[in-house]
Enzyme design. Structure first.
Site, PDB file in Angstrom:
ATOM      1  N   HIS A 375       0.871  -1.237   0.032  1.00 43.79           N
ATOM      2  CA  HIS A 375       0.183  -0.120   0.005  1.00 43.79           C
ATOM      3  C   HIS A 375       0.767   1.339  -0.032  1.00 43.79           C
ATOM      4  CE1 HIS A 375      -2.938  -2.825   0.567  1.00 43.79           C
ATOM      5  NE2 HIS A 375      -3.966  -1.933   0.145  1.00 43.79           N
ATOM      6  N   GLU A 616     -11.338  -9.935  -4.810  1.00 45.69           N
ATOM      7  CA  GLU A 616     -10.102 -10.004  -4.822  1.00 45.69           C
ATOM      8  C   GLU A 616      -9.404 -11.166  -4.211  1.00 45.69           C
ATOM      9  OE1 GLU A 616      -8.981  -6.030  -2.540  1.00 45.69           O
ATOM     10  OE2 GLU A 616     -10.642  -6.538  -1.408  1.00 45.69           O
ATOM     11  N   ASP A 640      -4.916  -7.437  -4.869  1.00 47.59           N
ATOM     12  CA  ASP A 640      -5.038  -8.835  -3.949  1.00 47.59           C
ATOM     13  C   ASP A 640      -5.243  -9.757  -4.773  1.00 47.59           C
ATOM     14  OD1 ASP A 640      -4.517  -8.072  -1.229  1.00 47.59           O
ATOM     15  OD2 ASP A 640      -6.341  -6.685  -1.450  1.00 47.59           O
ATOM     16  N   CYS A 687     -10.290  -1.661  -9.975  1.00 51.81           N
ATOM     17  CA  CYS A 687      -9.871  -0.511  -9.229  1.00 51.81           C
ATOM     18  C   CYS A 687      -8.360  -0.948  -8.987  1.00 51.81           C
ATOM     19  CB  CYS A 687     -10.804  -0.166  -7.901  1.00 51.81           C
ATOM     20  SG  CYS A 687     -11.015  -1.287  -6.862  1.00 51.81           S
TER      21      CYS A 687
END
Ligand code: PEP
Ligand code: MG
Length: 771
Positions: A375, A616, A640, A687
């Site tokens: 992240h 995910e 993910d 996304c």
């Protein structure tokens, strides 16, 4: 043998420099194996030779002078074959090369094992004996095990030495004369490309409060001042300890109380204090001196046989941290000393660290741990700061104030760059700026293919600055607002009112465009300082919806804040992360309905917004139609999804090379999700970071994704790619790619295709030093 092995590794890892590391290794191995000789030859890449760097048993004068070419001697053979050679009589081996200066003629038995780090041979570890005999299997296994463990330590010590610009013995071809020391220019460290771009600047180290390991080397700001600060810090810790000791006196048992006495005695220990002061006198600043002395003591204690004494390592460290936090307080915040082109280096990057350097001064980021899809990396991409992560061998505490180049395309860092290399990278920066300027004109143009297909481009947000950046780049909506990011830079959970305010800002700034807010997705590599989750396997653990369904009080407060924030705007969409089972969606929907009802009862004008599920995990892929029936939209979190399909931790630099967004299995899954969701008549978007790559965006458009959501920074590039191609062409590109079996081949093919379409400027530029 295991305890001997452990002890050697521990002792060696505490050695201060390469010379002591090598010296300790040869001495300890010679003793443990009862051999007459143990030597280390290290590979010198400049001269392409194996140089004798340490020995126990051969002539000491030969160290640093004697060397072998890559094809010379048995040492060269070990290096070439990258496997051990075990000989009863080395002199009878065809490759034997007699090194006169070493006095090795007396020795017959020979065992050489390669020292391998990150797939490359660093050198060769050799033991020799006078008698004619083969070393037995357990001896060979012992050497192989040790060499594997020591390789990382040697690599690290070598790297540290090279950035220190210490004299390096550079043997000449005949191997008899020492050449004067050389300053190592362009020292390259490999990591993982985390955010594209090139940055040149000066290093600022992100020190973590009271974390000894992250204290950088810095010169003293005046010996007197450093000594004073150190004295004051000692006094403050002494006061704290005695106050604490008194207030706990009633509640502590005598043996626990004794601990305070131990601490106070350690503070008064003149040897410890004296050692720190000595280093300050030598020119280190107080924090660096404290770090060196405390960490050395910690190492010493942790090597002790006695369990009680081993435990003292924890006490020394704790004491060191207490003193350090006072020193850090008196030194003031890092911002004060920030250069104009700051390259921030951290052991582990966190969102809070980005705030250490004013935005206009932050040029590049480097992290020792982490990987390209962590992240922290995603945030770096979103703010457009060139970043390299997972630079595991970087001796970062030695680099404060040094000039470095960050190559965020290839994942490389260059320390002490030469003028020539600087010039070459400056050229890349200028070209990049020209490309970015050329894309600015696209802001108000639609993302429309040459045959008229209109592709909505949305953005992923999380940082406050993302909103303005996104609007500037012409974003048509928010496809993912990572709500956990504002949660991460605080000391406790934000209240409903506080959340409401930040959600309102996003919704208002974008209205009437849609804003997709994801419910709290913590766990994995996203930790909240005030809600620690300690797990062996965090990415397979308590993450995303699993946490929030277990804590309805957190979930409900968040959903209420979102709903209240959207009052009168009606552009909110809610999205659920890390869903694996239908019942999780059902339960989350019930909670959302409950929040809506509560708020309506309280008089708010709210209704249930569209709710979506993120796909995910592989389990969600195969149930996507069921999910689609329950909710209003599906959005794929390909970051993910890639890590779970490939079983590659997105945060682990060791396996970063296996994290392949274009792996055929990932592409098949993405295509399946799009097709199945559309069969249910529900919208499907993506996304994950793949949407931010121009080549990836074309494939996703061809698969039928109806919205691409990405970091704002990449939006113009993606728009440019879409405007440069027809949908039909993208579809034929997809069917070609789906027939390929290898991720790298696909990647390469996408790059070539973009070049063929005249969009080569959207791919990675040509970079210097790529060999
Ligand atoms: C994803 O996993 O692709 C995603 C968008 O979510 P995050 O990167 O925040 O885990
Ligand atoms: Mg995710």
């Amino acid at each position: 043998m295991l305890s001997v092995l452990r002890k050697i590794v521990q002792e060696v890892s505490a050695a201060p420099d390469l010379e002591s590391v090598l010296d300790l290794i040869v001495r300890r191995i010679q003793r443990a194996m009862r051999t007459q000789v143990c030597s280390i030859f290290l590979f010198d890449p400049v001269h392409q030779r194996y140089v004798l760097r340490a020995t126990q048993g051969l002539n000491q004068e030969a160290v640093g002078k004697v060397s072998l070419s890559m094809t010379e001697g048995i040492v060269g053979q070990v290096g070439k074959r990258a496997e051990p050679i075990n000989l009863e009589d080395a002199s009878r081996h065809p490759a034997f090369h007699y090194l006169q200066a070493t006095g090795e003629e007396r020795f017959h038995a020979f065992l050489g094992v390669p020292i391998i780090h990150h797939r490359s041979v660093l050198g060769v570890l050799v033991v020799q004996q006078m008698e004619h005999r083969r070393f037995d299997e357990s001896e060979e296994a012992f050497m192989v095990t040790l060499s594997a463990q020591l390789a990382g330590i040697i690599a690290h010590a070598e790297a540290t030495g090279s950035v220190n610009m210490e004299p390096v013995a550079s043997p000449d071809k005949t191997g008899t004369e020492k050449v004067p020391p050389v300053v190592v220019h362009d020292k390259r460290f490999n990591g993982v490309a985390a955010a594209p771009g090139v940055a040149i600047g000066e290093v600022v180290i992100a020190t973590v409060t009271a974390e000894l390991e992250t204290v950088p080397d810095k010169p003293a700001r005046g010996v007197e001042r450093e000594l004073e600060d150190f004295q004051a810090a000692l006094e403050s810790v002494r006061d704290d300890l005695s106050t604490l000791g008194k207030s706990l006196a009633q509640r502590l048992r005598p043996e626990e109380q004794a601990l305070f006495d131990v601490y106070l005695r350690m503070l008064d220990d003149t040897a410890l204090r004296g050692e720190i002061e000595k280093r300050i006198h030598q020119g280190q600043w107080a924090q660096g001196a404290l770090r060196d002395v405390i960490l050395a003591q910690v190492q010493q204690f942790s090597r002790m046989e006695d369990a009680y004494l081993r435990e003292r390592a924890t006490d020394v460290r704790d004491l060191g941290r207490r003193i350090l936090s006072y020193l850090q307080e008196s030194a003031g915040p890092v911002q004060m000393e920030c250069p104009d082109n700051a390259i921030l280096i951290a052991d582990e990057l966190s969102p809070a660290m980005l705030g250490m350097v004013p935005e206009e001064k932050l040029a590049g980021l480097i992290a020792v741990s982490g990987s390209g899809n962590s992240h922290a990396a995603i945030m770096a991409r979103s703010i457009g700061i060139p970043t390299v992560m997972g630079v595991v061998d970087l001796p970062f505490t030695r680099l404060e104030g040094r000039k470095v180049i960050v190559d965020g395309y290839s994942g490389r860092v260059y320390v002490n760059p030469s003028d020539q290399l600087l010039e070459a990278f400056e050229r890349v920066i200028r070209d990049e700026q020209a490309v970015a300027a050329g894309l600015e004109g696209l802001k108000d143009l639609p993302a429309e293919t040459t045959d008229g297909y209109r592709m909505p481009l949305w953005v992923n947000t999380g940082l406050v600055a993302d909103v303005t950046r996104s609007l500037d780049r012409g974003a048509e909506g928010i496809g993912l607002y990572r709500t956990e990011i504002p949660f991460m830079i605080r000391d406790f959970f934000p209240s409903e009112q506080e959340q409401l305010q930040s959600y309102r800002n996003q919704l208002e700034a974008f209205a009437p465009r849609p804003v997709t807010m994801r419910t709290l997705d913590i766990g994995g590599d996203k930790a909240l300082p005030y809600f620690p989750i300690e797990e062996d396997n965090p990415f397979l653990g308590w993450r995303g919806i699993r946490v929030t369904l277990d804590h309805p009080e957190i979930f409900l407060v968040q959903v209420r804040a979102m709903l209240r924030a959207s009052e009168g705007l009606n552009n909110l969409r809610i999205m659920l992360p890390m869903v694996t089972s239908l019942h999780e969606v059902e339960e989350a929907l019930r909670q959302i309905d409950r929040a809506v009802e509560e708020l309506q009862d309280e008089g708010y004008q709210v209704s249930r917004p569209p709710v979506g599920v993120m796909v995910e995990v592989p389990a969600a892929v195969y149930q996507v139609r069921r999910f689609a029936r329950l909710v209003d939209f599906i959005s794929v979190g390909s970051n993910d999804l890639t890590q779970y399909i490939l079983a590659v931790d997105r945060n682990n630099p060791r396996v970063a090379g296996l994290y392949a967004a274009y792996h055929p299995a990932v592409l098949r899954a993405l295509q399946y999700i799009a097709r199945e969701t559309r069969r249910e008549g529900k919208p499907v978007s993506i996304c994950g970071e793949m949407a931010a790559d121009p080549g990836g965006a074309l494939l996703l458009m061809a698969m039928g994704y109806e919205v691409l959501s990405m970091n704002a920074n990449n939006l113009p590039r993606v728009k440019s790619a879409i405007r440069g191609v027809s949908l039909v062409r993208a579809q034929s590109l997809l069917s070609r790619v789906l027939r390929m079996a290898d991720a790298e081949e696909i990647h390469q093919y996408l790059r070539e295709t973009l070049k063929g379409l005249g969009l080569g400027q959207l791919t990675r530029p040509h970079l210097p030093n790529q060999q």
